[in-house]
Design a protein around this motif. Structure first.
Motif, mmCIF file in Angstrom:
data_model
loop_
_atom_site.group_PDB
_atom_site.id
_atom_site.type_symbol
_atom_site.label_atom_id
_atom_site.label_comp_id
_atom_site.label_asym_id
_atom_site.label_seq_id
_atom_site.Cartn_x
_atom_site.Cartn_y
_atom_site.Cartn_z
ATOM 1 N N ALA A 89 22.144 -45.744 2.633
ATOM 2 C CA ALA A 89 21.151 -44.918 3.339
ATOM 3 C C ALA A 89 21.491 -43.435 3.398
ATOM 4 N N ASN A 90 20.504 -42.606 3.056
ATOM 5 C CA ASN A 90 20.524 -41.171 3.359
ATOM 6 C C ASN A 90 19.886 -40.979 4.749
ATOM 7 N N SER A 91 19.627 -39.737 5.137
ATOM 8 C CA SER A 91 19.108 -39.498 6.492
ATOM 9 C C SER A 91 17.799 -40.230 6.754
ATOM 10 N N THR A 128 23.595 -47.279 -3.965
ATOM 11 C CA THR A 128 22.354 -46.804 -4.586
ATOM 12 C C THR A 128 21.782 -45.701 -3.721
ATOM 13 N N HIS A 129 20.746 -45.036 -4.218
ATOM 14 C CA HIS A 129 20.158 -43.903 -3.492
ATOM 15 C C HIS A 129 18.640 -44.065 -3.501
ATOM 16 N N PHE A 130 18.012 -43.808 -2.342
ATOM 17 C CA PHE A 130 16.557 -44.002 -2.233
ATOM 18 C C PHE A 130 15.789 -42.733 -2.602
ATOM 19 N N ALA A 132 28.465 -27.613 2.865
ATOM 20 C CA ALA A 132 27.869 -28.205 4.062
ATOM 21 C C ALA A 132 26.460 -27.656 4.296
ATOM 22 N N TYR A 133 25.636 -27.775 3.258
ATOM 23 C CA TYR A 133 24.241 -27.316 3.313
ATOM 24 C C TYR A 133 24.191 -25.903 3.913
ATOM 25 N N GLY A 134 25.129 -25.067 3.486
ATOM 26 C CA GLY A 134 25.144 -23.667 3.933
ATOM 27 C C GLY A 134 25.870 -23.417 5.237
ATOM 28 N N LEU A 178 30.256 -47.678 -7.097
ATOM 29 C CA LEU A 178 29.512 -47.864 -8.351
ATOM 30 C C LEU A 178 28.020 -47.745 -8.046
ATOM 31 N N LYS A 179 27.399 -46.795 -8.728
ATOM 32 C CA LYS A 179 26.024 -46.447 -8.358
ATOM 33 C C LYS A 179 25.001 -47.113 -9.269
ATOM 34 N N LEU A 180 24.098 -47.825 -8.617
ATOM 35 C CA LEU A 180 23.013 -48.493 -9.333
ATOM 36 C C LEU A 180 21.783 -47.602 -9.328
ATOM 37 N N ILE A 188 27.010 -45.383 5.449
ATOM 38 C CA ILE A 188 25.789 -44.577 5.338
ATOM 39 C C ILE A 188 26.155 -43.164 4.886
ATOM 40 N N ARG A 189 25.143 -42.442 4.370
ATOM 41 C CA ARG A 189 25.414 -41.109 3.814
ATOM 42 C C ARG A 189 24.433 -40.081 4.382
ATOM 43 N N PRO A 190 24.544 -39.763 5.672
ATOM 44 C CA PRO A 190 23.633 -38.760 6.226
ATOM 45 C C PRO A 190 23.994 -37.357 5.774
ATOM 46 N N GLY A 191 22.978 -36.600 5.383
ATOM 47 C CA GLY A 191 23.164 -35.183 5.091
ATOM 48 C C GLY A 191 22.340 -34.372 6.068
ATOM 49 N N ILE A 192 21.076 -34.176 5.738
ATOM 50 C CA ILE A 192 20.238 -33.197 6.439
ATOM 51 C C ILE A 192 20.181 -33.437 7.959
ATOM 52 N N GLY A 215 13.279 -27.413 4.747
ATOM 53 C CA GLY A 215 14.429 -26.859 5.463
ATOM 54 C C GLY A 215 15.718 -26.922 4.652
ATOM 55 N N TYR A 216 15.891 -27.986 3.852
ATOM 56 C CA TYR A 216 17.082 -28.125 3.015
ATOM 57 C C TYR A 216 17.336 -26.821 2.243
ATOM 58 N N GLU A 217 16.254 -26.313 1.617
ATOM 59 C CA GLU A 217 16.410 -25.159 0.733
ATOM 60 C C GLU A 217 16.824 -23.918 1.530
HETATM 61 C C1 LIG Z 1 23.766 -39.599 -3.240
HETATM 62 C C2 LIG Z 1 23.352 -38.895 -1.989
HETATM 63 N N1 LIG Z 1 23.535 -39.508 -0.818
HETATM 64 C C3 LIG Z 1 23.174 -38.924 0.351
HETATM 65 C C4 LIG Z 1 22.586 -37.676 0.367
HETATM 66 C C5 LIG Z 1 22.154 -37.070 1.685
HETATM 67 O O1 LIG Z 1 20.750 -36.953 1.725
HETATM 68 P P1 LIG Z 1 20.018 -36.356 3.018
HETATM 69 O O2 LIG Z 1 20.444 -34.927 3.108
HETATM 70 O O3 LIG Z 1 18.559 -36.459 2.690
HETATM 71 O O4 LIG Z 1 20.458 -37.164 4.157
HETATM 72 C C6 LIG Z 1 22.373 -37.013 -0.840
HETATM 73 C C7 LIG Z 1 21.712 -35.715 -0.837
HETATM 74 O O5 LIG Z 1 20.910 -35.365 -1.641
HETATM 75 C C8 LIG Z 1 22.777 -37.643 -2.058
HETATM 76 O O6 LIG Z 1 22.585 -37.047 -3.237
#
Ligand SMILES: Cc1ncc(COP(=O)(O)O)c(C=O)c1O
Length: 374
Positions: free
Chosen positions: A201-203, A166-168, A46-48, A132-134, A217-221, A358-360
Motif C-alpha cells: 500500500a501507498n498512501s 507491488t504498486h497500485f 523527502a518530497y522537498g 521482488l516487485k510484481l 506499507i509504503r506511505p509517502g504523501i 500537491g506532490y509537485e
Molecule cells: C513504489 C512506491 N511506493 C510508495 C510510494 C509512495 O506513494 P504516495 O506518495 O502516493 O504515498 C511511491 C511513490 O510514488 C512509490 O513509487
C-alpha cells in the motif's frame, strides 16, 4: 501564526518543516495500519522536506524508502541504523557493493537485476532483503506475472531473503482500471504458495483500501500532510497535518485605481480602487506560475479584528514576486507575514488552482528558499 511571528531575515521567504506534524502523521498511519511495518517514503529529499527533517521527525519509522543510494549513504553518515529500502533497486551492477555495505534492502523489478544479484558473491556476513516487485497492472516497473515465480525461485536459491511487492495505479480512484481489486487478485495469484512477507500500500491504499496493506506499507504523501487525490478534505477527514509551511512577507503595496492592470500581461484589471500586496515569492522559489487569480494566500493580522485573512492572487505570478488583493485585509502593511501554503492554506488548494497536484509543489521547492526545521 501570530503577528509576533519572527520577522524573517534577508529576502523574506522561508520554508518551515514542522517535525511535530511528522510525528503526528506517522502515529495516525500506525493507527490506520496497526499490523503493518512502515517504510516512510522519503525519495526526492523527502518530497522537498529534507532528510535532516525526517531524521528528526520520523525517527520511529521502521525504515526509510528512497531512490538515490547517495541518500542512503547520507542517512548512514548521520547515524540512521534502521532499515533503508532502495525503491527502484540497483541502477547498475557496480552499485551493489555499496548497497550491501550500507545494508540496504533492495527492490528488484527486472530480469537484469535478478542476473546481477544471482552473480553476486555476498561476503558481507549479513542477509540481503529483497522486495521482488510484481507488475500487477500498473505497467511501469515490475516483473510480469509469467516471470515472477521463476525470479523468486532464482533469488531464493541464491540465498536472499525475499518479500513480495507491488504498486497500485489507482488506489485513489474507485472506478479506474486497473482497480485495486484487479491488481490485488493478480498479486495473490502470482505469489500463491510462495511464503514471504508482502508490501503493497501507498498512501491512497492506506486511506481507502485497508484490505490491501501488506506486512510493510509504503506511505509517502500522507506523511507530509498532503492529499493523494489533491482534495484537501481528505486530509482533514484523515486528521493529518501539513508539515511544510511556506511563508514570506508583503514587500510593497500598490494603490490601484479602478480599471488599472497588474503585472505581466495585465491579466487582472481592478474592478474598483483597491490595494494590492506585493509578496516576495515567485516561480523561481517553486511557487506555480500557473496559479490562477483567486489562488489563496493567507495574510497575518490583516482583517478589521486583527485576525489573519485569505487574500486571493490577482495577476500573473512572476519569477520573484506575486500580487494579492488586499481588500479583505485593511490592516495588512509592508512587512506583514503571509503564508503561501501550510496549515492556513492547504498546498492541495494552491495546486488545484494551478493545474497540478500537491506532490509537485512540495517536491519543487527551490534550493534558493531557506529551510528551517522546527
Ligand atoms: C513504489 C512506491 N511506493 C510508495 C510510494 C509512495 O506513494 P504516495 O506518495 O502516493 O504515498 C511511491 C511513490 O510514488 C512509490 O513509487
Amino acid at each position: 501564526m501570530s503577528s509576533s511571528a519572527n520577522r524573517l531575515i534577508n529576502r523574506p521567504i522561508l520554508a518551515t518543516i514542522h517535525t511535530d506534524a511528522f510525528r503526528h502523521n506517522l502515529s495516525r498511519i500506525r493507527e490506520l495500519a496497526p499490523a503493518s511495518k512502515i517504510w516512510s517514503v522519503v525519495k526526492a529529499k523527502a518530497y522537498g522536506h529534507t532528510l535532516e527533517a525526517v531524521l528528526k521527525g520520523l525517527e520511529s519509522t521502521d525504515g526509510f524508502a528512497l531512490l538515490d543510494i547517495a541518500d542512503a549513504q547520507w542517512l548512514r553518515d548521520h547515524a540512521w541504523g534502521g532499515r533503508i529500502l532502495l525503491l527502484e533497486g540497483l541502477f547498475s551492477q557496480e552499485e551493489l557493493e555499496l548497497a550491501v555495505k550500507l545494508k540496504c534492502d533492495l527492490v528488484v523489478h527486472s530480469e537484469k537485476q535478478v542476473d546481477w544479484l544471482e552473480a553476486y558473491q555476498n561476503h558481507s556476513g549479513h542477509q540481503i532483503n529483497i522486495f521482488l516487485k510484481l507488475n500487477s497492472g500498473m505497467n511501469r516497473l515490475g516483473l510480469k506475472p509469467a516471470h515472477y515465480r521463476t525470479a523468486f525461485h532464482r533469488l531464493h536459491a541464491a540465498g536472499y531473503h525475499l518479500h513480495h511487492m507491488t504498486h497500485f495505479a489507482n488506489a485513489d480512484q474507485v472506478e479506474r482500471s486497473p482497480s485495486v481489486g484487479e491488481q490485488l487478485e493478480c498479486f495473490e495469484q502470482a505469489i500463491e504458495g510462495l511464503q514471504a512477507p508482502t508490501s503493497l500500500a501507498n498512501s491512497a491504499a492506506i486511506l481507502w483500501h485497508r484490505n490491501a496493506l501488506g506486512d510493510w506499507i509504503r506511505p509517502g504523501i500522507m506523511l507530509y500532510g498532503v492529499s493523494p487525490t489533491g482534495v484537501h478534505a481528505d486530509i482533514v477527514r484523515s486528521e493529518l497535518q501539513a508539515v511544510m509551511q511556506l511563508r514570506s512577507e508583503i514587500i510593497d503595496i500598490q494603490e490601484l485605481k479602478k480599471g488599472d492592470h497588474i503585472g505581466y500581461g495585465g491579466r487582472y484589471q481592478s474592478p474598483e480602487d483597491m490595494r494590492i500586496g506585493v509578496i516576495a515569492c515567485g516561480y523561481a522559489d517553486g511557487y506555480p506560475r500557473h496559479a490562477e487569480d483567486g489562488t489563496p494566500v493567507w495574510v497575518d493580522a490583516a482583517d478589521t479584528h486583527g485576525n489573519g485573512a485569505i487574500c486571493p492572487i490577482v495577476g500573473q505570478v512572476s519569477m520573484d514576486m506575486l500580487t494579492i488583493d488586499l481588500r479583505e485585509a485593511p490592516h495588512a502593511k509592508i512587512g506583514s507575514v503571509v503564508e503561501l501554503w501550510g496549515s492556513e492554506v492547504p498546498v492541495d488548494d494552491v495546486a488545484q488552482m494551478s493545474g497540478t497536484i500537491g506532490y509537485e509543489l512540495i517536491c519543487a521547492l527551490a534550493p534558493r528558499v531557506s529551510v528551517v526545521i522546527k
